[in-house]
Design a protein around this motif. Structure first.
Motif, mmCIF file in Angstrom:
data_model
loop_
_atom_site.group_PDB
_atom_site.id
_atom_site.type_symbol
_atom_site.label_atom_id
_atom_site.label_comp_id
_atom_site.label_asym_id
_atom_site.label_seq_id
_atom_site.Cartn_x
_atom_site.Cartn_y
_atom_site.Cartn_z
ATOM 1 N N SER A 2 0.814 -1.208 0.000
ATOM 2 C CA SER A 2 0.000 0.000 0.000
ATOM 3 C C SER A 2 0.849 1.260 0.000
ATOM 4 O O SER A 2 2.017 1.245 0.408
ATOM 5 C CB SER A 2 -0.906 -0.007 1.235
ATOM 6 O OG SER A 2 -0.140 -0.073 2.421
ATOM 7 N N LYS A 5 -2.549 5.461 1.378
ATOM 8 C CA LYS A 5 -3.794 6.159 1.105
ATOM 9 C C LYS A 5 -4.970 5.187 1.229
ATOM 10 O O LYS A 5 -4.861 4.016 0.876
ATOM 11 C CB LYS A 5 -3.771 6.777 -0.293
ATOM 12 C CG LYS A 5 -2.709 7.858 -0.468
ATOM 13 C CD LYS A 5 -2.743 8.437 -1.874
ATOM 14 C CE LYS A 5 -1.676 9.510 -2.048
ATOM 15 N NZ LYS A 5 -1.684 10.078 -3.427
ATOM 16 N N TYR A 6 -6.077 5.722 1.723
ATOM 17 C CA TYR A 6 -7.256 4.885 1.905
ATOM 18 C C TYR A 6 -7.836 4.456 0.562
ATOM 19 O O TYR A 6 -7.969 5.259 -0.363
ATOM 20 C CB TYR A 6 -8.325 5.646 2.689
ATOM 21 C CG TYR A 6 -9.629 4.895 2.802
ATOM 22 C CD1 TYR A 6 -9.720 3.722 3.542
ATOM 23 C CD2 TYR A 6 -10.771 5.354 2.151
ATOM 24 C CE1 TYR A 6 -10.904 3.024 3.636
ATOM 25 C CE2 TYR A 6 -11.971 4.664 2.240
ATOM 26 C CZ TYR A 6 -12.027 3.499 2.985
ATOM 27 O OH TYR A 6 -13.206 2.801 3.068
ATOM 28 N N VAL A 7 -8.139 3.156 0.464
ATOM 29 C CA VAL A 7 -8.756 2.609 -0.743
ATOM 30 C C VAL A 7 -10.252 2.495 -0.492
ATOM 31 O O VAL A 7 -10.684 1.797 0.443
ATOM 32 C CB VAL A 7 -8.157 1.231 -1.098
ATOM 33 C CG1 VAL A 7 -8.900 0.624 -2.284
ATOM 34 C CG2 VAL A 7 -6.675 1.359 -1.405
ATOM 35 N N ASP A 8 -11.014 3.173 -1.275
ATOM 36 C CA ASP A 8 -12.459 3.219 -1.078
ATOM 37 C C ASP A 8 -13.069 1.813 -1.067
ATOM 38 O O ASP A 8 -12.827 1.004 -1.960
ATOM 39 C CB ASP A 8 -13.100 4.047 -2.205
ATOM 40 C CG ASP A 8 -14.566 4.345 -1.916
ATOM 41 O OD1 ASP A 8 -14.890 4.599 -0.749
ATOM 42 O OD2 ASP A 8 -15.375 4.288 -2.871
ATOM 43 N N SER A 10 -12.461 -0.577 1.109
ATOM 44 C CA SER A 10 -11.613 -1.604 1.716
ATOM 45 C C SER A 10 -11.763 -1.632 3.226
ATOM 46 O O SER A 10 -11.630 -0.611 3.905
ATOM 47 C CB SER A 10 -10.141 -1.355 1.364
ATOM 48 O OG SER A 10 -9.309 -2.272 2.059
ATOM 49 N N TYR A 14 -6.327 -0.410 3.040
ATOM 50 C CA TYR A 14 -5.584 -0.457 1.786
ATOM 51 C C TYR A 14 -6.087 -1.624 0.939
ATOM 52 O O TYR A 14 -6.922 -2.419 1.392
ATOM 53 C CB TYR A 14 -4.090 -0.631 2.058
ATOM 54 C CG TYR A 14 -3.811 -1.649 3.149
ATOM 55 C CD1 TYR A 14 -3.955 -3.020 2.918
ATOM 56 C CD2 TYR A 14 -3.445 -1.240 4.438
ATOM 57 C CE1 TYR A 14 -3.743 -3.962 3.913
ATOM 58 C CE2 TYR A 14 -3.226 -2.170 5.446
ATOM 59 C CZ TYR A 14 -3.372 -3.517 5.178
ATOM 60 O OH TYR A 14 -3.166 -4.444 6.172
ATOM 61 N N ALA A 15 -5.578 -1.726 -0.268
ATOM 62 C CA ALA A 15 -5.864 -2.892 -1.103
ATOM 63 C C ALA A 15 -4.807 -3.943 -0.766
ATOM 64 O O ALA A 15 -3.626 -3.753 -1.064
ATOM 65 C CB ALA A 15 -5.793 -2.524 -2.582
#
Length: 352
Positions: A2, A5-8, A10, A14-15
């Protein structure tokens, strides 16, 4: 890995990496198979069978994490992988307690406590930690629950982690006192030293991992992922970057598993708990009657140090090694003329 940054969408923030779980699932699986072979080869199921269980939990946990990497919005997969990964380290700690108990049997005259009490006492504490971990992980990971229940889950996890730190400190104190007594008593067996230093190394790995988890949960104690007013970038880097998990959880635990493969305790310790080092020279292995505790199992669990017997004056410290060393035959200690018989399996007095 990662980028912080925030992954929408998730649940992990993160992804999740798709390759790392495969590597660790295979690695833990291979270590578990190796431990399985060693348990069969050394007939040490009671002594080291915990490592097989630990490997199974980690392997299953990373398999589910791999599945979750392709569907990082699936809450069920997230809860399952979290619970499995959290359940394994306390079992690794329990394995260390078990091994220390066997080490104390090997030089009983320098043991601060009855060797059999190590596993029963610490096993009880580990059971409490496992319950707290399981309940805490399931509640805190389930974001569909009310905040009050999520907070209860976090508090349970923090309590479990703190208990682990305290128990590790007590474990090191017990091992250190025993080690010091052995050295002062002139017991410098290479076998004994090898096992103790391996336990120290393993404990350091487990302690670093526990400290990481303590810091992680303290950093998010007051955060709620479903609160839209919270800025995701304000979260601790430990939460935002996946590499923390793989370095301080996955890698450390894998190193611990392999360490116990390479420096397996049965390479140095005898199969029977009745075989111990002679106090005369500290190197000759002799066989004695072993420890005996006539009290019921539940009583030994509740009162491992027989405090009731101490108060009533009925406690008896049977120092069988003194009887063995006092016996002489043809100018030699009688105990050294007796050859240890190889028992059919683990001759471990877990509760006695």
């Amino acid at each position: 890995m990662s980028d912080g940054k925030y992954v929408d969408g998730s649940i992990y923030f993160y992804a999740p990496n798709k390759g790392a779980p495969v590597f660790f699932a295979v690695a833990f699986g291979a270590s578990g198979i190796w431990h399985l072979y060693q348990c069969l080869h050394y007939k040490s199921w009671i002594l080291t069978g915990f490592y097989v269980s630990c490997a199974v939990l980690f392997t299953a946990g990373f398999i589910v994490r791999e599945l979750g990497a392709f569907d990082y919005g699936d809450l069920v997969k997230f809860i399952v992988t979290t619970c499995l990964v959290y359940a394994a380290p306390p079992i690794a700690e329990l394995a260390n307690y078990n091994i220390l108990g066997r080490v104390l049997y090997y030089a009983p005259y320098h043991s601060p406590i009855h060797p059999g009490r190590v596993i029963t006492t610490f096993a009880f504490i580990s059971t409490v930690v496992e319950v707290l971990n399981g309940q805490g992980a399931s509640l805190s990971a389930n974001q569909s629950l009310p905040r009050r229940k999520q907070d209860i889950g976090r508090n349970l996890l923090k309590a479990a982690l703190l208990i682990q730190v305290i128990v590790v400190a007590l474990f090191l104190l017990l091992a250190g006192v025993f080690h010091r007594r052995c050295r002062r008593g002139g017991i410098r067996s290479a076998k004994l030293e090898n096992v103790l230093w391996t336990l120290y190394a393993s404990t350091i790995l487990l302690t670093i991992r526990t400290i990481f988890r303590v810091v992680e949960y303290w950093s998010i104690a007051d955060l709620h992922y479903d609160d839209r007013s919270v800025d995701p970038m304000s979260f601790s880097p430990i939460i935002r970057y996946e590499w923390f998990f793989y370095v301080f959880e996955a890698s450390l635990m894998l190193i611990n598993q392999v360490l116990m493969n390479v420096r397996h305790p049965r390479r140095y310790l005898p199969k029977s708990t009745k075989t111990y080092l002679s106090a005369r020279d500290g190197t000759t292995e002799v066989t004695g009657p072993g420890y005996s505790d006539k009290r019921p199992f539940l009583v030994t669990l509740v009162d491992p140090f027989d405090l009731a017997g101490l108060i009533k004056g009925t406690k008896k410290n049977v120092k069988f090694w003194e009887e063995e060393e006092d016996g002489h035959k043809d100018g030699k200690p009688e105990s050294q003329t007796v050859k240890a018989k190889e028992p059919a399996g683990d001759d471990v007095e877990v509760a006695r």
